[in-house]
Design a protein around this motif. Structure first.
Motif, PDB file in Angstrom:
ATOM      1  N   ALA A  87     -82.520  -0.558 -19.529  1.00 48.86           N
ATOM      2  CA  ALA A  87     -83.754   0.183 -19.797  1.00 48.86           C
ATOM      3  C   ALA A  87     -83.535   1.357 -20.746  1.00 48.86           C
ATOM      4  N   ASP A  88     -82.503   2.162 -20.508  1.00 51.60           N
ATOM      5  CA  ASP A  88     -82.283   3.349 -21.338  1.00 51.60           C
ATOM      6  C   ASP A  88     -81.900   2.974 -22.762  1.00 51.60           C
ATOM      7  N   ALA A  89     -80.968   2.033 -22.887  1.00 52.71           N
ATOM      8  CA  ALA A  89     -80.494   1.641 -24.212  1.00 52.71           C
ATOM      9  C   ALA A  89     -81.584   0.948 -25.019  1.00 52.71           C
ATOM     10  N   MET A  90     -82.523   0.307 -24.332  1.00 47.71           N
ATOM     11  CA  MET A  90     -83.543  -0.472 -25.008  1.00 47.71           C
ATOM     12  C   MET A  90     -84.802   0.329 -25.314  1.00 47.71           C
ATOM     13  N   ALA A  91     -84.840   1.603 -24.947  1.00 40.81           N
ATOM     14  CA  ALA A  91     -86.055   2.397 -25.127  1.00 40.81           C
ATOM     15  C   ALA A  91     -86.434   2.484 -26.607  1.00 40.81           C
ATOM     16  N   ARG A  92     -87.729   2.470 -26.848  1.00 42.89           N
ATOM     17  CA  ARG A  92     -88.209   2.600 -28.218  1.00 42.89           C
ATOM     18  C   ARG A  92     -88.093   4.051 -28.669  1.00 42.89           C
ATOM     19  N   PRO A  93     -87.634   4.288 -29.893  1.00 36.04           N
ATOM     20  CA  PRO A  93     -87.609   5.670 -30.383  1.00 36.04           C
ATOM     21  C   PRO A  93     -89.034   6.170 -30.590  1.00 36.04           C
TER      22      PRO A  93
ATOM     23  N   GLY B 172     -79.171  -4.213 -34.087  1.00 38.58           N
ATOM     24  CA  GLY B 172     -79.804  -3.300 -35.029  1.00 38.58           C
ATOM     25  C   GLY B 172     -79.573  -3.754 -36.454  1.00 38.58           C
ATOM     26  N   GLY B 173     -78.921  -2.914 -37.235  1.00 36.42           N
ATOM     27  CA  GLY B 173     -78.612  -3.262 -38.617  1.00 36.42           C
ATOM     28  C   GLY B 173     -77.194  -3.751 -38.817  1.00 36.42           C
ATOM     29  N   CYS B 174     -76.487  -4.048 -37.729  1.00 39.01           N
ATOM     30  CA  CYS B 174     -75.072  -4.421 -37.820  1.00 39.01           C
ATOM     31  C   CYS B 174     -74.887  -5.897 -37.501  1.00 39.01           C
ATOM     32  N   ILE B 175     -74.243  -6.633 -38.413  1.00 38.95           N
ATOM     33  CA  ILE B 175     -73.885  -8.036 -38.204  1.00 38.95           C
ATOM     34  C   ILE B 175     -72.363  -8.130 -38.132  1.00 38.95           C
ATOM     35  N   THR B 176     -71.861  -8.778 -37.100  1.00 39.93           N
ATOM     36  CA  THR B 176     -70.422  -8.921 -36.887  1.00 39.93           C
ATOM     37  C   THR B 176     -70.082 -10.384 -36.668  1.00 39.93           C
ATOM     38  N   VAL B 177     -69.039 -10.861 -37.316  1.00 40.82           N
ATOM     39  CA  VAL B 177     -68.547 -12.209 -37.043  1.00 40.82           C
ATOM     40  C   VAL B 177     -67.737 -12.158 -35.751  1.00 40.82           C
ATOM     41  N   ALA B 178     -68.116 -12.979 -34.785  1.00 41.13           N
ATOM     42  CA  ALA B 178     -67.406 -13.030 -33.510  1.00 41.13           C
ATOM     43  C   ALA B 178     -66.370 -14.145 -33.563  1.00 41.13           C
ATOM     44  N   ASN B 179     -65.123 -13.801 -33.312  1.00 35.72           N
ATOM     45  CA  ASN B 179     -64.058 -14.794 -33.283  1.00 35.72           C
ATOM     46  C   ASN B 179     -63.817 -15.246 -31.850  1.00 35.72           C
TER      47      ASN B 179
ATOM     48  N   GLY C  16     -90.209   7.907 -34.897  1.00 36.04           N
ATOM     49  CA  GLY C  16     -90.299   7.183 -36.156  1.00 36.04           C
ATOM     50  C   GLY C  16     -88.967   6.733 -36.704  1.00 36.04           C
ATOM     51  N   ALA C  17     -87.892   6.941 -35.964  1.00 37.91           N
ATOM     52  CA  ALA C  17     -86.562   6.532 -36.412  1.00 37.91           C
ATOM     53  C   ALA C  17     -86.423   5.024 -36.348  1.00 37.91           C
ATOM     54  N   PHE C  18     -85.379   4.515 -36.972  1.00 32.67           N
ATOM     55  CA  PHE C  18     -85.088   3.080 -36.952  1.00 32.67           C
ATOM     56  C   PHE C  18     -84.957   2.611 -35.508  1.00 32.67           C
ATOM     57  N   ASP C  19     -85.704   1.593 -35.148  1.00 32.02           N
ATOM     58  CA  ASP C  19     -85.671   1.029 -33.799  1.00 32.02           C
ATOM     59  C   ASP C  19     -84.589  -0.037 -33.752  1.00 32.02           C
ATOM     60  N   ALA C  20     -83.401   0.345 -33.327  1.00 34.58           N
ATOM     61  CA  ALA C  20     -82.253  -0.563 -33.354  1.00 34.58           C
ATOM     62  C   ALA C  20     -82.400  -1.728 -32.396  1.00 34.58           C
ATOM     63  N   MET C  21     -83.286  -1.628 -31.421  1.00 38.05           N
ATOM     64  CA  MET C  21     -83.438  -2.680 -30.423  1.00 38.05           C
ATOM     65  C   MET C  21     -84.656  -3.570 -30.670  1.00 38.05           C
TER      66      MET C  21
END
Length: 299
Positions: A210-216, A253-260, A219-224
């Motif tokens: 719940a906390d991590a998913m809260a909407r900003p 959010g704006g981060c893409i990671t290749v998972a090995n 007006g900031a970038f909504d990473a979730m």
């Protein structure tokens, strides 16, 4: 990016699936909106949310059809693929997204809770992929140059584990294995298969994080926001991604990671059968030379 393509998106009535379906429409694709409208725990059924997504697509100037298949039912999954072909004349991409959770600490988990979650996630991916692959293989054997795309949905829970979600984690780990295995088998027919492990605010995550998913609220970038995930899905399903297959991408959010995935680490070969008393020192040495595992979510 996907002009003229025909795409099936499962679980497309809400959350990530809805975001994917709308982004495909913006990028020129015709969309089969699949959803049976169940509640978070998989109970009930309401087709109105799926029809609302189709209406949104039409409002954007796109084309959409709703199909209420239970994706974990073999015959209904076949009918879903047939719907795309019969309605739009072809199928170019399948996005497997449908699922629900029944979270419980493992010692309290019921057989039904195990079966239901593994069924909708793992079998629900396998059934649709099986019938789509058969369709594309037939086209390839008929001499057509197939450029087909599959995007599966695994999870960080499946890649790393998640306390209180053993059934979900096991199913999502199975989806990662399904992805790499089918990518190896289906490449000869012009089919790519990749997976995403998304972090986004959906019905499945809002209560757990719940906390991590809260909407900003400033007006900031909504990473979730679920919409952050869809550009990667659309790209993986596009003609441009024809050389990418058998990969898993974490997207937050704006981060893409290749998972090995699993890979061979340090080894020690006795060149004969080991004695039981030799095993302990050998294993301690191997573990000392191996990287520490990533921590399980919630541990």
């Amino acid at each position: 990016m996907c002009e003229g393509s025909v795409v099936i998106v499962t679980g497309a009535a809400r959350g990530l699936g809805r975001a994917h379906a709308l982004e495909f429409a913006r990028q020129g694709a015709k969309v089969v909106v699949n959803d049976i409208g169940v509640a978070l725990d998989g109970t009930g059924g309401d087709d109105q949310p799926a029809h609302r997504v189709a209406e949104e697509i039409r409002a954007l100037g796109g084309r959409a059809v709703v199909h209420g298949a239970d994706v974990a039912d073999w015959a209904q999954a076949r009918d879903l693929v047939a719907c795309a072909v019969e309605t739009f004349g072809r199928l170019d991409a399948l996005v497997n997204n449908a699922g629900f959770v029944r979270d419980r600490m493992f010692v309290n988990l019921s057989e039904q809770e195990w079966d239901d979650v593994v069924r909708v996630h793992l079998k629900g991916h396998a059934a649709t992929l099986r019938h789509a692959a058969e369709h594309w293989r037939g086209r390839a054997k008929a001499g057509e140059q197939v450029r087909a795309r599959v995007v599966n949905t695994t999870s960080g829970a499946g890649l790393l584990g998640s306390v209180g979600q053993t059934n979900y984690a096991a199913a999502k780990a199975g989806i990662a294995a399904l992805t790499v295995n089918t990518a190896a088998e289906l490449g000869r027919y012009g089919i790519t298969v990749n997976a995403i492990a998304p972090s986004a605010r959906t019905r499945m995550t809002e209560q757990v994080f719940a906390d991590a998913m809260a909407r900003p609220d400033d007006g900031a970038f909504d990473a979730m926001s679920p919409e952050n995930v869809s550009p990667l899905v659309v790209w993986l399903a596009s003609p441009e991604a024809g050389d990418v297959t058998g990969r898993v991408f974490d997207v937050q959010g704006g981060c893409i990671t290749v998972a090995n995935g699993w890979s061979w680490g340090p080894s020690q070969d006795a060149t004969r059968r080991w004695r039981p008393d030799e095993i302990g020192p050998a294993i301690r040495d191997l573990l000392a030379r191996a990287p520490a595992p990533e921590p399980v979510y919630g541990a």
